[in-house]
Design a protein around this motif. Structure first.
Motif, PDB file in Angstrom:
ATOM      1  N   ALA A  53       6.755   3.727  14.321  1.00 26.43           N
ATOM      2  CA  ALA A  53       6.626   4.141  12.789  1.00 26.43           C
ATOM      3  C   ALA A  53       5.395   4.271  12.552  1.00 26.43           C
ATOM      4  O   ALA A  53       5.020   4.970  11.476  1.00 26.43           O
ATOM      5  N   MET A  54       4.181   4.042  13.471  1.00 23.25           N
ATOM      6  CA  MET A  54       2.725   4.108  12.985  1.00 23.25           C
ATOM      7  C   MET A  54       2.438   5.463  12.584  1.00 23.25           C
ATOM      8  O   MET A  54       1.733   5.672  11.706  1.00 23.25           O
ATOM      9  N   GLY A  55       2.705   6.442  13.558  1.00 22.16           N
ATOM     10  CA  GLY A  55       2.443   8.010  13.310  1.00 22.16           C
ATOM     11  C   GLY A  55       2.922   8.539  12.196  1.00 22.16           C
ATOM     12  O   GLY A  55       2.263   9.155  11.474  1.00 22.16           O
ATOM     13  N   ARG A  56       4.339   8.175  12.011  1.00 22.23           N
ATOM     14  CA  ARG A  56       4.792   8.860  10.528  1.00 22.23           C
ATOM     15  C   ARG A  56       4.354   8.011   9.463  1.00 22.23           C
ATOM     16  O   ARG A  56       4.034   8.919   8.310  1.00 22.23           O
ATOM     17  N   VAL A  57       3.775   6.684   9.435  1.00 22.52           N
ATOM     18  CA  VAL A  57       3.311   6.357   8.374  1.00 22.52           C
ATOM     19  C   VAL A  57       2.045   6.802   7.910  1.00 22.52           C
ATOM     20  O   VAL A  57       1.713   7.036   6.789  1.00 22.52           O
ATOM     21  N   MET A  58       1.216   6.953   9.073  1.00 18.09           N
ATOM     22  CA  MET A  58      -0.280   7.371   8.737  1.00 18.09           C
ATOM     23  C   MET A  58      -0.046   8.959   8.345  1.00 18.09           C
ATOM     24  O   MET A  58      -0.886   9.197   7.439  1.00 18.09           O
ATOM     25  N   ARG A  59       0.796   9.636   8.929  1.00 17.36           N
ATOM     26  CA  ARG A  59       0.995  11.127   8.511  1.00 17.36           C
ATOM     27  C   ARG A  59       1.587  11.344   6.867  1.00 17.36           C
ATOM     28  O   ARG A  59       0.822  12.179   6.243  1.00 17.36           O
ATOM     29  N   SER A  60       2.246  10.268   6.567  1.00 16.31           N
ATOM     30  CA  SER A  60       2.668  10.279   5.352  1.00 16.31           C
ATOM     31  C   SER A  60       1.476   9.909   4.393  1.00 16.31           C
ATOM     32  O   SER A  60       1.404  10.383   3.129  1.00 16.31           O
ATOM     33  N   LEU A  61       0.842   8.905   4.857  1.00 15.57           N
ATOM     34  CA  LEU A  61      -0.455   8.572   3.750  1.00 15.57           C
ATOM     35  C   LEU A  61      -1.305   9.498   3.775  1.00 15.57           C
ATOM     36  O   LEU A  61      -1.839   9.892   2.549  1.00 15.57           O
ATOM     37  N   ALA A  62      -1.343  10.433   4.832  1.00 14.31           N
ATOM     38  CA  ALA A  62      -2.469  11.564   4.829  1.00 14.31           C
ATOM     39  C   ALA A  62      -2.193  12.615   3.808  1.00 14.31           C
ATOM     40  O   ALA A  62      -2.996  13.423   3.558  1.00 14.31           O
ATOM     41  N   MET A  63      -0.774  12.612   3.415  1.00 14.09           N
ATOM     42  CA  MET A  63      -0.307  13.755   2.560  1.00 14.09           C
ATOM     43  C   MET A  63      -0.513  13.281   0.898  1.00 14.09           C
ATOM     44  O   MET A  63      -0.086  14.263   0.219  1.00 14.09           O
ATOM     45  N   LEU A  64      -0.923  12.151   0.949  1.00 12.83           N
ATOM     46  CA  LEU A  64      -1.111  11.682  -0.558  1.00 12.83           C
ATOM     47  C   LEU A  64      -2.157  12.248  -1.164  1.00 12.83           C
ATOM     48  O   LEU A  64      -3.160  12.772  -0.598  1.00 12.83           O
ATOM     49  N   LYS A  65      -2.273  12.503  -2.410  1.00 16.22           N
ATOM     50  CA  LYS A  65      -3.047  13.051  -3.108  1.00 16.22           C
ATOM     51  C   LYS A  65      -4.580  12.035  -3.184  1.00 16.22           C
ATOM     52  O   LYS A  65      -5.643  12.679  -3.494  1.00 16.22           O
ATOM     53  N   GLU A  66      -4.375  10.930  -2.954  1.00 10.45           N
ATOM     54  CA  GLU A  66      -5.372  10.001  -3.044  1.00 10.45           C
ATOM     55  C   GLU A  66      -6.011  10.002  -1.413  1.00 10.45           C
ATOM     56  O   GLU A  66      -7.120   9.148  -1.194  1.00 10.45           O
ATOM     57  N   ALA A  67      -5.409  10.624  -0.558  1.00  5.89           N
ATOM     58  CA  ALA A  67      -6.031  10.352   1.007  1.00  5.89           C
ATOM     59  C   ALA A  67      -7.499  11.406   1.105  1.00  5.89           C
ATOM     60  O   ALA A  67      -7.605  12.420   0.505  1.00  5.89           O
TER      61      ALA A  67
END
Length: 801
Positions: free
Chosen positions: A730-744
């Motif tokens: 799940a690492m890749g999915r989680v990091m991708r989802s974090l990268a899509m946040l406005k705070e990223a």
């Protein structure tokens, strides 16, 4: 449990079921036994041999294909020339077989069935007899509407030899389903004997567990091995129980069991021979079979753990779960109730197993962690494992190249080093044995002025006394890069090692002046005179003898007044002792933590400066004293005030990755060619505690400033470090989802991802060691830390799911 062994070899209170049967038969006057084997026959043959150890003569027959219960006995016809008893190899029974034989002879029966009355006969063959005991009717495993008696067939029979002639030579043929109906049609005398006592047909996990508890409760009239030390508690020979461990009967501990401090065993616990229970673990209503390990703070409740399993720290195994043999559960694994895990599975830390695990392991994608190969000493990291690592590392080099190998002072490290050296030599690699020294010295030997293609350092972890680590370094003294680690790992898993003749194995030598060359280099390139000019006295502590020798030699050469604190490392207690001495002498204290790679300091007032803060002070000293064109290296998770300080000093800043191998590789490339080891292996990166401490003190000496004042002039970073469990896949999915946040802010860090919050920043990094995300929260305001932590927790928990 029977994936690798036949069911009769599954243990009850430390003995295979079949051994209980054989011993009970021998006590009833049985001298000769034939075992009819089919599934995995070797474990039975190996255990019982010719039977002499158990007071009987053992013989064996082997079914090449299933012949049924009667057909298998037919194979033994030549050996059965008198009345014989038939009993299943998976029945725990204490019946009086002499009384059974007396009944058989009294009735002049051709066949006698041993019967027993049970409350639920639906799972057995039901039998009705007349007043004389002659069998009138029987039915195998009747449905609810077909039950006509509570007297069932136990599968134990006395039979006259001539009856065997009624069994065909070929094809499957059963006693209850084929032979007995045939004999009844012939009006052959078949009698039923209702036995008194215990009978457990161990055909399920639940019955296996119950049979252990019934023996503990004394419901089975069979001998229990071991010494009874109190009501319901038996322990075997050479078993060690810590004084503060709690043993609640009834329970049984086999030979050579080790129960460490604070562990709680029982009630209803069965620990097989050679089992080790680590500190503060809890085992209740559970079976742990031979040679398994249960880690610190693990919690096992109403479960079964098979043989040679490794259950690491803080694991939880729920009710009715079963762990097959030779499995390894990493730290903090949770196995939910009722889950079955097949043998030879590896489950990495933090995993939650909610479904049966049959085919694939749940493990991290590499055997390497951030600091090499680590695992529980003599459980995961074994001599055999170390020899394989040596061969695999050697397989990535050319035959005839040289590797330097060292170890710390622990006896286990010596054992592992010898095994690893053997692996290297076996594939044609020459070895320089540096014997006992530190990782920093080993890296220096390999990376500076020495003809080595790599090096290895073996140590017991400074973070956990039961964990051993094997660190592999390249020709430059750097941790192996990821491509190099993958090559080693591929060779390890495929066992793809070079075939070397006995005339071309590697040579072992012991090079001289290893420590001296390291000392000479430090003295040449560090301004140690500034220390003696500014500081009246230096107090230091190290538990490592090789570091002590180096420190003493360096300080003597520079005429620095020093005092070594002689005591065994005891964590906080040792630090308090050093702080008291430093305060009384108005001196600086250096505490070289075990492994000699991490440092904490004590200032002139006796105030302790933690290891992370000490590392920041060393970095700040380098920023202020570096040459004008020399770059400053800061890791991605370094505090923001160091970056601000570097900019104020007009230094060129290079941001490095956090993972140690990548960090040092990147720093080396950016530093360029140099003849000075210390110039590009900057001590402030945290890989040589002794040099880091001396470097900082020499800077303070040149500036004429106390450690206390230097520490207080630097800003304080308000940081909090956390970890969040996250499955590897799940690492890749989680990091991708974090990268899509406005705070990223995807450009703010060379690895991982940084979230910019109005009150500070949050760095998220996937761990190289465990299936988890490492999170560093940083803010300039102490009161904002809690808000940032809550924001990070909410965000990650929502995305991880």
């Amino acid at each position: 449990l029977t994936e690798n062994i036949p069911k009769p070899m599954v243990s009850v209170l430390g003995r295979p079921i079949m051994e209980h049967i054989v011993r009970h038969l021998q006590s009833n006057g049985v001298d000769d036994i034939v075992a009819t084997l089919h599934y995995k026959p070797r474990p039975i043959r190996d255990h019982f041999g010719d039977g002499s150890e158990f007071g009987v003569n053992m013989h064996y027959t082997l079914e090449k294909q299933p012949l049924g219960t009667a057909g298998s006995v037919k194979l033994s016809e030549a050996m059965l020339d008198e009345t014989f008893l038939v009993i299943g190899g998976d029945a725990l029974v204490d019946f009086d077989f002499r009384a059974f034989l007396d009944f058989h002879r009294e009735k002049n029966a051709r066949v006698s069935l041993c019967l027993m009355r049970v409350p639920d006969p639906g799972e057995f063959g039901v039998v009705i007899t007349d007043a004389e005991g002659r069998v009138q009717r029987f039915l195998e495993k009747p449905g609810p509407s077909e039950v006509f008696s509570d007297t069932v067939n136990t599968g134990i029979y006395l039979i006259e030899p001539e009856v065997l002639s009624e069994i065909p030579i070929e094809g499957a043929f059963d006693f209850a389903g084929d032979l007995f109906p045939k004999l009844m049609e012939q009006d052959t005398s078949i009698y039923g004997y209702v036995a008194e006592g215990y009978w457990g047909d161990i055909g399920s996990i639940a019955q296996l567990r119950q049979s252990n508890w019934d023996m503990l409760d004394g419901k089975v009239n069979l001998p229990v091995s071991g010494n009874r030390i109190q009501d319901g508690v038996w322990i075997g020979e050479n078993t060690e129980i810590a004084p503060d461990a709690v043993i609640n009967g009834p329970c049984w501990l086999g030979d050579g069991v080790l129960v460490r401090s604070g562990a709680r065993i029982g009630p209803y616990a069965m620990l097989g021979d050679g089992v080790e229970i680590d500190r503060n673990a809890t085992i209740s209503r559970s079976v742990v079979m031979r040679n398994s390990f249960v880690g610190e703070l693990a919690d096992l409740r109403n479960c079964i753990v098979a043989s040679r399993d490794i259950i690491e720290a803080e694991c939880e195994i729920g009710a009715e779960a079963v762990i097959g043999s030779e499995c390894r559960l990493g730290p903090r694994v949770v196995v939910n109730s009722g889950v079955l895990i097949w043998p030879n599975k590896e489950i990495d830390s933090g995993s939650v197993i909610s479904e049966n695990l049959v085919w694939e392991s749940v493990s991290r994608p590499t055997i390497f962690g951030s600091r090499g190969v680590s695992g529980l000493a003599n459980l995961h990291v074994t001599p055999e494992f170390a020899a394989m690592i040596g061969k695999a590392f050697g397989a990535t080099l050319k035959r005839g190249q040289r590797v330097a190998v060292s170890r710390d002072s622990h006896p286990f490290s010596r054992l592992i080093k010898r095994a690893l050296v053997s692996g290297l030599l076996a594939v044609g690699i020459h070895v320089d044995d540096l014997e006992e020294t530190t990782a920093p010295i080993t890296r220096f030997v390999a990376g500076y002025g020495h003809d080595c293609s790599g090096s290895v350092h073996i140590r017991v972890s400074e973070l956990h006394s039961e964990v051993a680590t094997i660190e592999l370094f390249n020709a430059g003294g750097l941790p192996l890069t990821r491509p190099a680690r993958r090559k080693v790992e591929a060779a390890f898993h495929r066992a793809d090692f070079p075939k070397v003749s006995m005339h071309h194995v590697g040579e072992l030598r012991y090079p001289g002046r290893v420590t001296e060359r390291y000392i000479d280099h430090i003295v040449e390139y560090l301004d140690l005179a500034a220390i003696s000019h500014h500081f009246k006295q230096l107090i230091y502590f190290t538990s490592d003898e090789s570091t002590e020798r180096v420190m003493n030699e360096i300080l003597k050469k520079q005429d620095v007044s020093h005092m070594r604190i002689s005591t065994r490392w005891q964590g906080e207690e040792s630090i308090r002792q050093i702080a008291d001495i430093a305060r009384l002498n108005n001196a600086i204290g250096m505490v070289l933590l075990p492994g000699s790679e991490r440092l904490l300091l004590v200032d002139e007032d006796g105030e302790t400066i933690a290891a992370d803060r000490t590392k920041d002070l060393v970095t700040a000293a380098f920023i202020r004293s570096a040459l004008p064109d020399e770059p400053v290296f800061l890791s991605a998770n370094a505090p923001a005030y160091l970056l601000d300080d570097a900019k104020q000093q007009h230094r060129k800043v290079e941001t490095l990755r956090v993972e140690p191998a990548a960090m040092l590789e990147q720093a080396t490339k950016l530093a360029g060619e140099t003849d000075r080891w210390l110039e590009f292996r900057h001590p402030y990166l945290g890989f040589d505690a002794m040099v880091a401490g001396l470097y900082l003190l020499s800077h303070l000496g040149r500036e004429g400033i106390s450690l206390r004042d230097f520490d207080r002039k630097l800003p304080i970073s308000h940081r909090r470090q956390m970890s969040f469990a996250c499955p590897w896949d799940a690492m890749g999915r989680v990091m991708r989802s974090l990268a899509m946040l406005k705070e990223a802010d995807t450009d703010a860090s060379p690895e991982g991802l940084r979230l910019q919050h109005e009150n500070g920043s949050i760095l998220v990094l996937p761990s190289a060691d465990h299936p988890e995300l490492l999170v560093t929260v940083e803010t300039s305001e102490s009161k904002a830390v809690t808000e940032l932590v809550e924001f990070a927790s909410r965000t990650l928990q929502r995305i991880i799911g």
